[in-house]
Scaffold this active site. Structure first.
Site, mmCIF file in Angstrom:
data_model
loop_
_atom_site.group_PDB
_atom_site.id
_atom_site.type_symbol
_atom_site.label_atom_id
_atom_site.label_comp_id
_atom_site.label_asym_id
_atom_site.label_seq_id
_atom_site.Cartn_x
_atom_site.Cartn_y
_atom_site.Cartn_z
ATOM 1 N N SER A 11 -3.205 6.191 5.002
ATOM 2 C CA SER A 11 -3.877 4.968 4.547
ATOM 3 C C SER A 11 -5.378 5.139 4.347
ATOM 4 O O SER A 11 -6.033 4.224 3.860
ATOM 5 C CB SER A 11 -3.625 3.834 5.555
ATOM 6 O OG SER A 11 -4.186 4.141 6.809
ATOM 7 N N GLY A 30 6.859 -3.936 19.897
ATOM 8 C CA GLY A 30 5.419 -4.193 19.917
ATOM 9 C C GLY A 30 4.740 -3.379 20.987
ATOM 10 O O GLY A 30 5.392 -2.786 21.859
ATOM 11 N N LYS A 56 -5.559 -4.515 10.690
ATOM 12 C CA LYS A 56 -6.725 -3.944 10.020
ATOM 13 C C LYS A 56 -7.680 -5.038 9.552
ATOM 14 O O LYS A 56 -8.906 -4.928 9.719
ATOM 15 C CB LYS A 56 -6.269 -3.087 8.835
ATOM 16 C CG LYS A 56 -5.517 -1.831 9.259
ATOM 17 C CD LYS A 56 -4.981 -1.068 8.056
ATOM 18 C CE LYS A 56 -4.238 0.193 8.487
ATOM 19 N NZ LYS A 56 -3.668 0.938 7.351
#
Length: 823
Positions: A691, A367, A734
């Site tokens: 993306s 992370g 997102k």
């Protein structure tokens, strides 16, 4: 024949060769005729014999050597029959009761009879006369003995020149025999043979052999010393000197410390529980250590090696807590959220409770910075009752940092794994390998390759450190590794670990962390009262939105600490501790102007402008895509510091639009008449990834068709040349970014529906998620069409499409739309 001593003239009136004298038995010494020798006498019988001799006029005594020197009370059978008649020159009684005497040998004699006497030995003697030899033989023996003696004297510097000259001047063979023999330290048996052999020539020959033998030994000894001296280095000189110092200290009674240290080390070896291989190795090394000088370099290396083995926790373990409820409570106390890592830890504890012995799992927490990876590992140790040890691997580029150096190197040490275990003192800690993705490699080896054995449950029960050269069991250790990015970890190392992603905190989670942990902590650290400093909800959210841009909470904690310091200064200056309330307006006073501007939803629907979504290591962000159409010659440009993958997505979008232009009511020759420019704002920020394909395609179609795009809709997804929408990563971040910016309608790839489970229900209830499989669906949901109108051109007849190629667009039931050939 030589003349008899005077004693025989006095005591043996018959003129024979026999007389009676007191006997003094000797140990390990033979006194020859013509030899003056000091003697120390301690036995009562021997002192009585000396006293008897001193009471006579001529002071004669008979000296004979004991066959067994260890016998304190010799009997007649223990005394050699041939000895020397000697005269006592001096006798001195010492304070300790012993007697020092000086005697001079006179003549050989043989014991013929022991006469009874309780106080000392009294013997009847026969004088042994020396036979004559012819002059030539006599001269030859004298020359040979003198030459052999001179050769020996040249090698032995302890024999003076005067002694050599005196020996050379002797002309009688018997006197030369015993005078020369007295200068050597022959064995007692050889000296006795020189005394008791009847033949004079045999005695002379034997003396020559003994002298030559001593000369050869002396020469060989000198050669060895010279060779050693040439080969001796500084360390060997030090060893020799240290041995001398050690001997001197031992004589002075000052050599106790080293013995005490060895005894203490030996006690530690005996008391330490070791595996069989380690125990054998330690005993072998300790046996070598006892033979070394303490100050030598090798002794220090060996002592350190033994100390390392003895200080490791081979079998020492901490008691592991099996209370799952308590462990869950501790994990929740220390960290807010992080449900998946907590669930995995609790699963491990549950299995351990049932099985009792399992191989430690290898967890990898991946992370962005500041999300609590290291502190979670520490909480795991607290929840399981284990010790916690942390080792940072950032910047490690030497394989020896993991596996240790071999003992042949100066300053060699074990690797970090063994060092940390020695420090923690138990064999089953929680071992946190921090920043495992920050390792590098150079000519000294690849540390990530060395970690393969450490982190493989099938191998780490026999981990072999280069320094120890012993198998060490790491299977009871709970390894937890941390990393910021997964691609930087080698694939073989990833394969040995269970990857658990920590994606970053939402605003809601950050608020709860600040409210429950960070604000009270910083208030206490800055000397304030928790009851008198109040942070409002808006104040915390303002700090999160306007003064931090991160996935974790480190900068948030720094900002809260800055506010608390300013409050502390105000309190210290006024001297009165009043209740201080921090709201959104006071945050700006404390922290200054706003540092970060969040992307916001557009005020109205615009042509050619689409709201995309991007993932960053700090969380999700809005990514606007703008397209402009200008008269020109068909040039196509992409700007905004885009990466190669993103540029390829833009070209794929153009190709898709060209292949479907007729259907979208767009001039099929647009690529010849117009220049198309795609721009992604914030050009200083690098951007890459596939993306944004759906957003770029929608932006181009909107600009060419002159139709606006809904401002309340954001989208993400990769497209193919056939218009299929492929899944993307970072969906949670997102959607959270869209929600934060006030956008509640998001178009996502259909295959990403499974990832919606990771999003909090509080967010999902406010969002409208629109999964799509094909670009046509995304366009239908994003582009605003006037009431009664349509984006797609309707054919006037069945022959209208005859001049255009057709293919399967990828949508179910769609087989007749014009496009490029099926790839």
């Amino acid at each position: 024949m030589i003349n008899k001593p005077k004693i025989f003239k006095q005591n043996n009136e018959s003129g024979g060769n026999e007389t009676v004298l007191p006997l003094l038995p000797l140990r390990d010494i033979v006194v020859f005729p013509y030899m003056v020798s000091p003697l120390f006498v301690g036995r009562a019988k021997s002192i009585s014999a000396l006293s008897e001799a001193m009471n006579t006029e001529d002071k004669y005594i008979f000296l004979a050597t004991q066959a067994n020197p260890g016998e304190d009370h010799p009997k007649q059978k223990d005394i050699n029959r041939i000895g020397t008649v000697a005269k006592v020159l001096q006798m001195l009684r010492l304070p300790d009761g012993t007697v020092k005497t000086v005697v001079e040998g006179k003549h050989r004699a043989r014991i013929t009879e022991f006469e009874p006497d309780e106080s000392f030995f009294r013997v009847k003697l026969e004088i042994l006369e020396e036979p004559e030899i012819d002059a030539s033989e006599k001269e030859a023996y004298i020359r040979n003995i003198v030459d052999a003696f001179k050769e020996y004297a040249e090698q032995n510097k302890n024999i003076s020149k005067d002694t050599v000259e005196n020996v050379s001047n002797i002309t009688e063979p018997v006197q030369l025999l015993y005078t020369a023999a007295s200068q050597f330290s022959f064995k007692a048996a050889d000296n006795q043979k020189l005394l008791e052999t009847d033949s004079l020539t045999e005695r002379l020959t034997h003396l020559i052999e003994l002298i030559n033998q001593e000369t050869v030994i002396l020469k060989t000894d000198q050669k060895i010393k010279n060779r050693i001296k040439k080969q001796m280095e500084q360390s060997q000189k030090n060893y020799y000197l240290n041995e001398q110092i050690r001997a001197i200290k031992k004589e002075m009674g000052e050599d106790e410390s080293e013995d005490d240290e060895l005894k203490e080390l030996e006690e530690r070896i005996e008391n330490k529980e070791l595996p069989k291989e380690a125990a054998e190795k330690v005993h072998h090394e300790f046996a070598k250590l006892k033979k070394m000088t303490p100050m030598s370099a090798e002794a220090t290396v060996t002592r350190n090696y033994i100390d390392w083995i003895l200080s490791l926790p081979w079998y020492e373990k901490s008691e592991v807590s099996e209370d799952i409820d308590e462990a869950e409570k501790i994990l929740d106390e220390d960290h807010y959220g992080l449900e998946r890592p907590k669930e995995r830890i609790l699963e491990y504890l549950a299995v351990q409770t049932l099985v009792k012995k399992i191989r430690g799992p290898i967890l990898c927490l991946v992370g962005p910075p500041g999300v609590g990876k290291t502190s979670l590992a520490r909480s795991v140790a607290r929840a399981t009752g284990r010790e916690f040890v942390r080792q940072s691997l950032g910047g490690v580029r030497d394989e020896a940092e993991i596996r240790g150096h071999r003992r042949t190197y100066i300053g060699a040490m074990p690797g970090k794994i063994i060092q940390c275990l020695r420090k923690t003192g138990v064999n089953n800690p929680v071992f946190c390998l921090d920043e495992v993705d920050k390792m590098s490699m150079d000519f000294r080896g690849d540390p990530s390759a060395a970690l393969l054995e450490v982190l493989d449950p099938e191998q780490n029960f026999a981990f072999n450190d280069h320094y120890l050269d012993l198998d060490y069991d790491l299977s009871d250790i709970l390894f937890i590794t941390t990393a910021n990015t997964l691609p930087d970890i080698p694939a073989p190392l990833q394969d040995r670990m269970e990857i658990i992603r920590l994606p970053g905190y939402t605003e809601y989670e950050k608020y709860n962390i600040a409210d429950l942990f960070l604000v009270p902590k910083q208030i206490r650290l800055n000397g304030l009262d928790v009851e008198k400093v109040r942070f409002s909800k808006n104040a915390v959210y303002t700090t999160i939105r306007n003064y931090t841009r991160e996935a974790g909470v480190r900068n948030l904690e720094r900002s809260i600490a800055s506010i608390c310091r300013k409050i502390a200064r105000r309190v210290a200056k006024s001297g009165q501790e009043k209740v201080v309330r921090v709201n959104s307006r006071s945050v700006e006073k404390f922290l200054g102007p706003i540092q970060y501007r969040r992307s916001q939803m557009e005020e109205r629907d615009l042509i050619g402008i689409v709201t995309g979504l991007a993932w960053t290591q700090f969380g999700g962000e809005l990514l606007y895509v703008e397209s402009a159409i200008m008269p020109g010659k068909g040039e196509f440009s992409v700007t905004g510091k885009l990466g190669d993958v993103m540029k390829e997505s833009a070209r794929a979008a153009i190709s898709y639009v060209r292949s479907r232009s007729w259907q979208f009511n767009i001039d099929p020759k647009f690529y010849e008449k117009f220049d198309i420019h795609i721009h992604v704002p914030e050009g200083a920020t690098p951007k890459d990834g596939p993306s944004a394909g759906t957003a770029m395609c929608t932006s181009i179609i909107s600009a060419l068709a002159k139709l606006p795009v809904r401002r309340d809709t954001a989208m993400t997804g990769e497209i193919t040349l056939r218009g299929r929408v492929l899944p993307v990563g970072g969906l949670k971040e997102k959607i959270l970014a869209a929600h934060r910016s006030g956008i509640h309608r998001v178009i996502i790839p259909g295959e990403n529906e499974k990832d919606l489970k990771e999003i909090p229900n509080t967010i999902m209830r406010q969002m409208e998620i629109l999964p799509v499989e094909h670009m046509d669906e995304a366009i239908d949901k994003a582009i605003v069409v006037q009431e009664g109108g349509s984006l797609y051109r309707q054919p006037e007849s069945e022959d209208s499409f005859d001049s255009l190629p057709t293919h399967d667009s990828g949508k179910p039931g769609d087989t007749g739309r014009p496009a490029i050939a099926d790839l």
